[in-house]
Design a protein around this motif. Structure first.
Motif, PDB file in Angstrom:
ATOM      1  N   ILE A 137      46.089  34.681  52.238  1.00 59.70           N
ATOM      2  CA  ILE A 137      46.595  35.102  50.937  1.00 59.70           C
ATOM      3  C   ILE A 137      45.514  34.777  49.908  1.00 59.70           C
ATOM      4  CG2 ILE A 137      48.319  34.674  49.153  1.00 59.70           C
ATOM      5  CD1 ILE A 137      50.268  33.919  51.356  1.00 59.70           C
ATOM      6  N   GLY A 138      45.198  35.726  49.064  1.00 59.21           N
ATOM      7  CA  GLY A 138      44.232  35.495  48.003  1.00 59.21           C
ATOM      8  C   GLY A 138      44.910  35.378  46.658  1.00 59.21           C
ATOM      9  N   VAL A 139      44.534  34.373  45.874  1.00 58.30           N
ATOM     10  CA  VAL A 139      45.032  34.223  44.511  1.00 58.30           C
ATOM     11  C   VAL A 139      44.039  34.918  43.580  1.00 58.30           C
ATOM     12  CG1 VAL A 139      45.672  32.617  42.671  1.00 58.30           C
ATOM     13  CG2 VAL A 139      46.202  32.057  45.065  1.00 58.30           C
ATOM     14  N   LEU A 140      44.431  36.073  43.067  1.00 59.34           N
ATOM     15  CA  LEU A 140      43.570  36.887  42.213  1.00 59.34           C
ATOM     16  C   LEU A 140      43.669  36.426  40.764  1.00 59.34           C
ATOM     17  CD1 LEU A 140      44.361  40.491  43.546  1.00 59.34           C
ATOM     18  CD2 LEU A 140      42.692  38.830  44.411  1.00 59.34           C
ATOM     19  N   LEU A 141      42.530  36.322  40.114  1.00 60.19           N
ATOM     20  CA  LEU A 141      42.466  35.742  38.777  1.00 60.19           C
ATOM     21  C   LEU A 141      42.129  36.794  37.729  1.00 60.19           C
ATOM     22  CD1 LEU A 141      40.418  32.566  39.769  1.00 60.19           C
ATOM     23  CD2 LEU A 141      42.912  32.800  39.631  1.00 60.19           C
ATOM     24  N   ALA A 142      43.014  36.948  36.765  1.00 66.56           N
ATOM     25  CA  ALA A 142      42.696  37.755  35.585  1.00 66.56           C
ATOM     26  C   ALA A 142      41.705  36.982  34.699  1.00 66.56           C
ATOM     27  CB  ALA A 142      43.975  38.082  34.820  1.00 66.56           C
ATOM     28  N   TRP A 143      41.264  37.604  33.610  1.00 66.96           N
ATOM     29  CA  TRP A 143      40.195  36.993  32.803  1.00 66.96           C
ATOM     30  C   TRP A 143      40.260  37.542  31.387  1.00 66.96           C
ATOM     31  CZ3 TRP A 143      36.061  33.809  34.667  1.00 66.96           C
ATOM     32  CH2 TRP A 143      35.009  33.608  33.783  1.00 66.96           C
ATOM     33  N   ASP A 144      40.351  36.637  30.407  1.00 64.27           N
ATOM     34  CA  ASP A 144      40.321  37.052  29.005  1.00 64.27           C
ATOM     35  C   ASP A 144      39.581  36.004  28.185  1.00 64.27           C
ATOM     36  OD1 ASP A 144      40.648  37.973  26.448  1.00 64.27           O
ATOM     37  OD2 ASP A 144      42.830  38.182  26.538  1.00 64.27           O
ATOM     38  N   ALA A 145      38.335  36.308  27.879  1.00 67.10           N
ATOM     39  CA  ALA A 145      37.527  35.447  27.007  1.00 67.10           C
ATOM     40  C   ALA A 145      36.991  36.273  25.842  1.00 67.10           C
ATOM     41  CB  ALA A 145      36.385  34.808  27.800  1.00 67.10           C
ATOM     42  N   GLU A 146      37.819  37.183  25.353  1.00 69.93           N
ATOM     43  CA  GLU A 146      37.374  38.179  24.388  1.00 69.93           C
ATOM     44  C   GLU A 146      36.880  37.559  23.089  1.00 69.93           C
ATOM     45  OE1 GLU A 146      38.859  42.557  22.873  1.00 69.93           O
ATOM     46  OE2 GLU A 146      40.361  41.078  23.468  1.00 69.93           O
ATOM     47  N   THR A 147      37.587  36.546  22.564  1.00 70.55           N
ATOM     48  CA  THR A 147      37.195  35.969  21.276  1.00 70.55           C
ATOM     49  C   THR A 147      35.808  35.350  21.339  1.00 70.55           C
ATOM     50  OG1 THR A 147      39.498  35.521  20.688  1.00 70.55           O
ATOM     51  CG2 THR A 147      37.819  34.272  19.510  1.00 70.55           C
ATOM     52  N   ALA A 148      35.539  34.595  22.382  1.00 74.92           N
ATOM     53  CA  ALA A 148      34.273  33.872  22.479  1.00 74.92           C
ATOM     54  C   ALA A 148      33.115  34.767  22.913  1.00 74.92           C
ATOM     55  CB  ALA A 148      34.415  32.703  23.443  1.00 74.92           C
ATOM     56  N   THR A 149      33.383  35.794  23.725  1.00 75.01           N
ATOM     57  CA  THR A 149      32.299  36.592  24.297  1.00 75.01           C
ATOM     58  C   THR A 149      32.192  37.998  23.723  1.00 75.01           C
ATOM     59  OG1 THR A 149      33.643  37.530  26.083  1.00 75.01           O
ATOM     60  CG2 THR A 149      32.637  35.359  26.475  1.00 75.01           C
ATOM     61  N   GLY A 150      33.279  38.518  23.154  1.00 77.22           N
ATOM     62  CA  GLY A 150      33.293  39.894  22.696  1.00 77.22           C
ATOM     63  C   GLY A 150      33.445  40.909  23.813  1.00 77.22           C
ATOM     64  N   LEU A 151      33.625  40.425  25.063  1.00 78.64           N
ATOM     65  CA  LEU A 151      33.745  41.320  26.207  1.00 78.64           C
ATOM     66  C   LEU A 151      35.213  41.622  26.496  1.00 78.64           C
ATOM     67  CD1 LEU A 151      31.071  39.610  28.462  1.00 78.64           C
ATOM     68  CD2 LEU A 151      30.857  41.836  27.345  1.00 78.64           C
ATOM     69  N   PRO A 152      35.517  42.806  26.986  1.00 77.25           N
ATOM     70  CA  PRO A 152      36.918  43.165  27.245  1.00 77.25           C
ATOM     71  C   PRO A 152      37.492  42.377  28.415  1.00 77.25           C
ATOM     72  CG  PRO A 152      35.448  44.878  28.058  1.00 77.25           C
ATOM     73  CD  PRO A 152      34.588  43.916  27.286  1.00 77.25           C
ATOM     74  N   PRO A 153      38.792  42.088  28.379  1.00 75.76           N
ATOM     75  CA  PRO A 153      39.421  41.315  29.453  1.00 75.76           C
ATOM     76  C   PRO A 153      39.547  42.120  30.748  1.00 75.76           C
ATOM     77  CG  PRO A 153      40.770  41.326  27.448  1.00 75.76           C
ATOM     78  CD  PRO A 153      39.732  42.390  27.296  1.00 75.76           C
ATOM     79  N   LEU A 154      39.696  41.384  31.853  1.00 74.75           N
ATOM     80  CA  LEU A 154      40.246  41.955  33.079  1.00 74.75           C
ATOM     81  C   LEU A 154      41.732  41.662  32.988  1.00 74.75           C
ATOM     82  CD1 LEU A 154      39.335  43.287  35.835  1.00 74.75           C
ATOM     83  CD2 LEU A 154      39.757  41.035  36.823  1.00 74.75           C
ATOM     84  N   GLY A 155      42.507  42.676  32.627  1.00 74.40           N
ATOM     85  CA  GLY A 155      43.863  42.457  32.132  1.00 74.40           C
ATOM     86  C   GLY A 155      44.874  42.029  33.167  1.00 74.40           C
ATOM     87  N   ASN A 156      45.956  41.465  32.684  1.00 74.56           N
ATOM     88  CA  ASN A 156      47.041  41.017  33.550  1.00 74.56           C
ATOM     89  C   ASN A 156      47.726  42.186  34.240  1.00 74.56           C
ATOM     90  OD1 ASN A 156      46.599  38.298  32.817  1.00 74.56           O
ATOM     91  ND2 ASN A 156      47.726  38.640  30.917  1.00 74.56           N
ATOM     92  N   ASP A 157      47.838  43.329  33.565  1.00 80.27           N
ATOM     93  CA  ASP A 157      48.426  44.510  34.188  1.00 80.27           C
ATOM     94  C   ASP A 157      47.586  44.974  35.379  1.00 80.27           C
ATOM     95  OD1 ASP A 157      50.767  45.611  32.295  1.00 80.27           O
ATOM     96  OD2 ASP A 157      49.193  44.758  31.049  1.00 80.27           O
ATOM     97  N   TYR A 158      46.277  44.878  35.247  1.00 80.84           N
ATOM     98  CA  TYR A 158      45.362  45.274  36.324  1.00 80.84           C
ATOM     99  C   TYR A 158      45.605  44.418  37.566  1.00 80.84           C
ATOM    100  CZ  TYR A 158      40.816  46.111  38.626  1.00 80.84           C
ATOM    101  OH  TYR A 158      39.819  46.425  39.527  1.00 80.84           O
TER     102      TYR A 158
END
Length: 292
Positions: free
Chosen positions: A54-75
């Motif tokens: 079983i793999g625990v997949l991790l979303a990612w949101d560091a938009e404020t600090a990096t300006g990069l778009p998140p890998l969203g929770n819906d994804y």
């Protein structure tokens, strides 16, 4: 029962490597001495099915600090929905988004069915024990899900002038100790071996039973042996296997782990999946996979 639960899985997809990580990806590949081959979700699911993990997949949101778009929770939730036997998803929210982050973590758990929260204090540029973020931590505690925090050194930005702006102090495990004291009902997982502050991690774990450690991101050959000895003995109930895929594959991690013969079968089983089962038994996927 599955062979293992890989508690730390990133996606080697275009969406994560090229869009969300963007300029950080190349530095990470150099740090890990690997070249990440992009894969589609079908290939990743097939790989984990073949490994019986079983793999625990991790979303990612560091938009404020990096300006990069998140890998969203819906994804992430959509992948778990497509492969419910193979994956569990952890949500990510940007703590700097305040009330929006609080609402989003609740939506991610209650509506999307994600089973935990993932933070990277170094890249997100925040201290986990900063009171301004306590409404978010209180919500996570209320939801009854574990919160995973990157600790120790950082492959993102490593080996570059200024480390691409990432400050390592945010990732010291001593801040998780303070968080655990203020939120005793919150299950906290320090991701990675926490070097050079691995003894801080052990001290916090010894003192507070709501703190765990996943050993991802390092080959076991490089993990400070004091951590592995604790995982094999007195703190065997609170360590977790994780790879940090795709930067380290689960195959490599497990192959290198075979050299450590002081793990009893019981301690090895706890590290590989039993401790994860304990933390994830609130999720539908874990209930299906562990019901046998």
């Amino acid at each position: 029962m599955p062979r293992a639960v890989d508690f730390h899985v990133h996606l080697p997809t275009t969406e994560f490597m090229q869009v969300t990580l963007g300029p950080y990806a190349r530095a990470a590949e150099k740090f890990f001495r690997t070249e990440v081959k992009l894969k589609d979700i079908e290939q990743i699911a097939a790989d984990y099915a073949e490994l019986d993990m079983i793999g625990v997949l991790l979303a990612w949101d560091a938009e404020t600090a990096t300006g990069l778009p998140p890998l969203g929770n819906d994804y992430i939730a959509e992948i778990v929905k497509r492969y419910p036997q193979q994956f569990i998803g952890f949500a990510s929210v940007d703590p700097h988004k305040g009330k929006v982050a609080v609402k989003e973590i609740e939506r991610a758990v209650k509506d999307l069915g994600l089973g935990g929260a993932k933070f990277h204090p170094g890249v997100q540029a925040f201290y986990p024990n900063d009171p301004q973020f306590y409404p978010l931590m209180e919500k996570i505690q209320e939801l009854g899900i574990p919160a995973l925090f990157h600790t120790g050194t950082n492959g993102l930005g490593a080996g570059t002038p200024g480390g691409m702006g990432i400050k390592l102090d945010y990732t010291r495990p001593i801040y998780l100790d303070a968080l655990a004291a203020d939120f005793p009902g919150l299950t906290i997982i320090g991701a990675h071996p926490s070097w050079p502050w691995h003894e801080e991690m052990l001290a916090a774990m010894q003192h507070k039973t709501n703190i765990y450690n996943d050993l991802s991101g390092w080959s076991p050959k490089r993990i400070p042996e004091v951590l592995l000895r604790e995982a094999a003995t007195r703190m065997q109930d609170r360590f977790l296997f994780g790879s940090d895929y795709p930067f380290i594959t689960p195959q490599r991690w497990l192959r290198d782990f075979e050299a450590f013969d002081y793990f009893t079968p019981e301690a090895r089983e706890k590290l590989m999946w039993r401790n994860a089962q304990k933390l994830l038994d609130h999720t539908a996927v874990a209930q299906m996979k562990f019901s046998g």
